[in-house]
Design an enzyme around this catalytic site. Structure first.
Site, PDB file in Angstrom:
ATOM      1  N   ASP A  83      -7.064  -1.540   3.455  1.00 42.45           N
ATOM      2  CA  ASP A  83      -6.143  -2.629   3.106  1.00 42.45           C
ATOM      3  C   ASP A  83      -6.546  -3.952   3.731  1.00 42.45           C
ATOM      4  O   ASP A  83      -5.961  -5.000   3.416  1.00 42.45           O
ATOM      5  CB  ASP A  83      -4.719  -2.305   3.585  1.00 42.45           C
TER       6      ASP A  83
ATOM      7  N   ASP B 205       0.867  -1.164   0.000  1.00 39.69           N
ATOM      8  CA  ASP B 205       0.000   0.000   0.000  1.00 39.69           C
ATOM      9  C   ASP B 205       0.916   1.230   0.000  1.00 39.69           C
ATOM     10  O   ASP B 205       2.067   1.138   0.390  1.00 39.69           O
ATOM     11  CB  ASP B 205      -0.866  -0.052   1.265  1.00 39.69           C
TER      12      ASP B 205
ATOM     13  N   ASP C 297      -1.586  -0.638   5.849  1.00 36.54           N
ATOM     14  CA  ASP C 297      -1.826  -0.009   7.153  1.00 36.54           C
ATOM     15  C   ASP C 297      -3.280   0.360   7.377  1.00 36.54           C
ATOM     16  O   ASP C 297      -3.705   0.530   8.503  1.00 36.54           O
ATOM     17  CB  ASP C 297      -1.002   1.273   7.273  1.00 36.54           C
TER      18      ASP C 297
HETATM   19  P1  ADP Z   1      -3.712   4.222   0.018  1.00 37.89           P
HETATM   20  O1  ADP Z   1      -4.352   3.082  -0.695  1.00 37.89           O
HETATM   21  O2  ADP Z   1      -2.534   4.766  -0.732  1.00 37.89           O
HETATM   22  O3  ADP Z   1      -3.388   3.932   1.442  1.00 37.89           O
HETATM   23  P2  ADP Z   1      -6.309   5.244   0.548  1.00 37.89           P
HETATM   24  O4  ADP Z   1      -6.977   4.155  -0.208  1.00 37.89           O
HETATM   25  O5  ADP Z   1      -6.381   5.217   2.016  1.00 37.89           O
HETATM   26  O6  ADP Z   1      -4.792   5.389   0.052  1.00 37.89           O
HETATM   27  O7  ADP Z   1      -6.912   6.609   0.067  1.00 37.89           O
HETATM   28  C1  ADP Z   1      -7.114   6.827  -1.319  1.00 37.89           C
HETATM   29  C2  ADP Z   1      -7.669   8.186  -1.554  1.00 37.89           C
HETATM   30  O8  ADP Z   1      -8.972   8.315  -0.971  1.00 37.89           O
HETATM   31  C3  ADP Z   1      -6.860   9.260  -0.913  1.00 37.89           C
HETATM   32  O9  ADP Z   1      -5.789   9.632  -1.718  1.00 37.89           O
HETATM   33  C4  ADP Z   1      -7.894  10.371  -0.761  1.00 37.89           C
HETATM   34  O10 ADP Z   1      -8.036  11.060  -1.977  1.00 37.89           O
HETATM   35  C5  ADP Z   1      -9.163   9.614  -0.467  1.00 37.89           C
HETATM   36  N1  ADP Z   1      -9.449   9.542   0.960  1.00 37.89           N
HETATM   37  C6  ADP Z   1      -9.449   8.449   1.734  1.00 37.89           C
HETATM   38  N2  ADP Z   1      -9.766   8.736   3.001  1.00 37.89           N
HETATM   39  C7  ADP Z   1      -9.947  10.066   3.059  1.00 37.89           C
HETATM   40  C8  ADP Z   1     -10.304  11.003   4.092  1.00 37.89           C
HETATM   41  N3  ADP Z   1     -10.500  10.626   5.360  1.00 37.89           N
HETATM   42  N4  ADP Z   1     -10.413  12.294   3.759  1.00 37.89           N
HETATM   43  C9  ADP Z   1     -10.200  12.703   2.505  1.00 37.89           C
HETATM   44  N5  ADP Z   1      -9.890  11.894   1.482  1.00 37.89           N
HETATM   45  C10 ADP Z   1      -9.763  10.589   1.738  1.00 37.89           C
HETATM   46 MG    MG Z   2      -2.735   3.259   3.497  1.00 37.82          MG
END
Ligand code: ADP
Ligand code: MG
Length: 632
Positions: free
Chosen positions: A527, A326, A523
């Site tokens: 995921d 991730d 994390d």
């Molecule tokens: P990664 O897979 O890299 O860990 P996430 O899947 O957690 O990233 O998040 C993907 C996208 O979703 C973020 O880049 C953001 O645009 C949006 N996002 C997720 N959670 C939030 C939140 N609490 N507030 C704002 N945007 C969010």
């Molecule tokens: Mg993450």
């Protein structure tokens, strides 16, 4: 070796004392036989000391096993062999047998004590603080101070601090730690919630029904300790090998006695040969070889801050050749910074307080960045209720003017908002874009940037050098951001998958798994499914969400990516040691049995070969204890 390592006393001090006494007796008997004959009284006392200190504990264990209706075990084999040796006038050999048996049991016990402590550390993953709802608002209090009747607030992604009952809010809860049931359970006012379960998406107010000491985890710890006292890890192996085999060895030795006798040996000589065979064929080394290595590796890992939830995860990690990561919070620090913002009505402070208000209860690294930005400007977040997180998209809630949302372009599209041309300047960048909107109206946007962890790039190189053939970064973030971070980490564009929903990560992990065992490192709440689907799920320890920790098989407590390469190296070493041990133990056994049956192998040599072999596999396993996994 001692297939049934009940925790008799536990700390191993008395084990060591008994082993010491056995050796003292053995020393005197050896002195008598080889150097300086002792007065008969002293000689017999020494022999009795060695036999009693070395023989009574396994005899008691064996009797307890028999009493509980189990088949015979190695303890009984060893005691029988020692008594048989005594009967044919080889008291010294019997004493050697008991002394070495005792010391390898003690060593195994020590290795297991460490593993037990590692399990206890895992149990300590329960939250330390809870959000108590008092007359003056919400305050953070230690979980121990919660009393029945208190009201606590649960954010999405948080673990339930103590057993309680929902009084406000609805949402889904992952109860798999307690119930083993993977499907989330819907919770609404009146429903019971258990400590250690994970609140997935709603914000809940929970009334405490049980104090910490009576709550679920305390009860689970008691259960686990009891279960471990009753069932040592090595038992799984000795169950099918040790027990069946023990019967065969005992029966075979009796048979051998009659065969040697029928072949014209004197009864005492036939007994001597049968005793030799009994010792030679005893499977101590085979039975102990696997747990000695696994327990040592698990405790070495635990000391370095890598918690494996069991030996199976260790063995699977050794086989993994593909790693999926991730991005946010895993390869990157998750300590993001707000780099830019545009409030479409021009009031930046108002925009930020709203944005921080809706993100106030989110555990996402982006939310933390926004909260820090608001605090840095000396502002107070707005009050937003009924907050629901939408993994990989954003978050929704309600303030005094109605429904609000914050998130990425996917969420904004779902809300029916058209892309706002004035935000185009932010949109094309390589930073994560967070849009804030009310229904179909966009209020503004902020960009957030996070940097790769310092340890990430080196860890990826180390993994590749150690034979990992495929590395993929999977993120819910936009592709330009993913390319910037991936580029900094030395990832090629075809190793980067962006714009993913949780289900997409699962699908991609599945596709990778079709080509061989795959590990997923993550994390976030988003995921969890991929962590569970991968052959080995690896979660970031302290900053990772509790859901991820639950779904994972391994936790990196220090959040140092270097631990990952180290843990895999340790796993591969453990696998090698296990193979060495099994081959050696089985080989030694075959050689000794052939020697005992056809080549007049003397009993002392059988004893030495057998116990020496056992000791060697134990020591070979314990070598893993010294394996350094660096501390973060
Ligand atoms: P990664 O897979 O890299 O860990 P996430 O899947 O957690 O990233 O998040 C993907 C996208 O979703 C973020 O880049 C953001 O645009 C949006 N996002 C997720 N959670 C939030 C939140 N609490 N507030 C704002 N945007 C969010
Ligand atoms: Mg993450």
């Amino acid at each position: 070796m001692a297939g049934q390592e009940h925790s008799h006393g536990g700390d191993g001090v008395e084990d060591m004392a008994l082993t010491g006494l056995t050796f003292l007796g053995l020393l005197l008997v050896g002195l008598h036989e080889y150097l300086q004959p002792l007065p008969p009284g002293l000689y017999w006392a020494a022999l009795a000391l060695a036999y009693l200190a070395g023989g009574v504990p396994p005899l008691l264990r064996a009797l307890r096993e028999l009493w509980q209706g189990h088949v015979l075990d190695i303890d009984l084999l060893m005691v029988t062999a020692a008594l048989a040796a005594l009967a044919v006038g080889a008291g010294l050999e019997g004493a050697v047998l008991l002394a070495l048996f005792s010391i390898s049991g003690t060593l195994e016990h020590r290795a297991m004590g460490r593993a037990r402590r590692a399990v206890e550390a895992l149990m300590q993953l329960r939250p330390e603080f809870a959000l108590l709802q008092g007359p003056q608002g919400v305050t953070e209090v230690p979980v121990e101070s919660l009393k029945p009747g208190d009201h606590v607030v649960l954010r999405p992604g948080a673990r339930v601090p103590v057993d309680g009952r929902v009084v406000e809010g609805t949402g889904r809860m992952d109860e798999s730690t307690v119930t083993g049931e993977a499907a989330p359970v819907h919770k609404e006012p009146g429903a019971a919630v258990h400590e250690a379960c994970v609140n997935l998406d709603g914000v809940l107010v929970v009334e405490v029904t049980r104090a910490l000491a009576d709550s679920t985890v305390a009860r689970m710890i008691r259960l686990v300790t009891e279960a471990q006292a009753a069932k040592a890890p090595s038992e799984r192996f000795s169950d099918w090998f040790g027990q069946r085999y023990t019967v065969a060895v005992l029966a075979g030795s009796v048979l051998a006695f009659f065969i040697f006798w029928a072949l014209g040996r004197a009864p005492s000589e036939a007994l001597y040969r049968a005793a030799t065979l009994l010792v030679a064929a005893s499977p101590c080394a085979v039975v102990i070889s696997v747990p000695a290595a696994i327990l040592s590796a698990l405790s070495a890992a635990a000391r370095g801050g890598v918690l494996f939830k069991g030996g199976a995860a260790l063995e699977r990690l050794a086989e993994v050749r593909a790693f999926a990561f991730d991005k946010t919070g895993t390869l990157t620090t998750g300590r993001a910074e707000v780099t830019d913002l545009i409030a479409l009505d021009g009031d930046e402070d108002r925009f930020l307080t709203l944005l921080a208000g809706i993100e106030a209860q989110s555990e996402h690294p982006i939310a933390a960045a926004l909260r820090r930005a608001v605090a840095a400007r000396g502002l107070r977040p707005a009050l937003v209720r009924e907050v629901k997180s939408h993994p990989s998209e954003g978050i929704t809630g309600v303030d005094d003017q109605g429904a609000l949302w914050a998130g990425n372009a996917r969420l904004s599209a779902r809300m029916g908002a058209a892309m706002e041309p004035r935000l185009a300047a932010l949109e094309s960048g390589e930073e994560t874009l967070v849009l804030l909107g009310r229904g179909a109206v966009i209020l503004g946007a902020a960009t957030v940037a996070d940097a790769p962890r310092e340890s990430s790039a080196a860890a990826l190189v180390a993994l590749r050098e150690a034979g990992v053939s495929r590395v993929v970064m999977m993120t819910g973030d936009r592709r330009p951001v993913a390319l910037r971070v991936g580029g900094a980490l030395g990832l090629k564009p075809d190793e980067i998958e962006a714009g993913l929903l949780p289900a997409d990560k699962v699908r991609l992990v599945e596709a990778m798994a079709a080509e061989g065992p795959v590990a997923f490192v993550g994390d976030g709440v988003n995921d969890a499914a991929a962590l569970a689907r991968a052959d080995v799920g690896i979660a970031m320890g302290a900053a990772g969400s509790e859901v991820a920790l639950q779904a994972a098989d391994v936790a990196l407590m220090a959040e140092d990516m270097a631990q990952l390469a180290d843990a895999r190296r340790l796993a591969r070493r453990a696998a090698r040691v296990i193979r060495q041990n099994l081959v050696f133990a089985l080989g030694a056994m075959v050689v000794l049995v052939i020697g005992g049956a056809f080549f007049e192998l003397p009993l002392p040599l059988a004893v030495l070969g057998h116990e020496g072999g056992t000791l060697l596999v134990v020591l070979n396993g314990l070598r893993l204890l010294a394996d350094p996994i660096r501390k973060g």
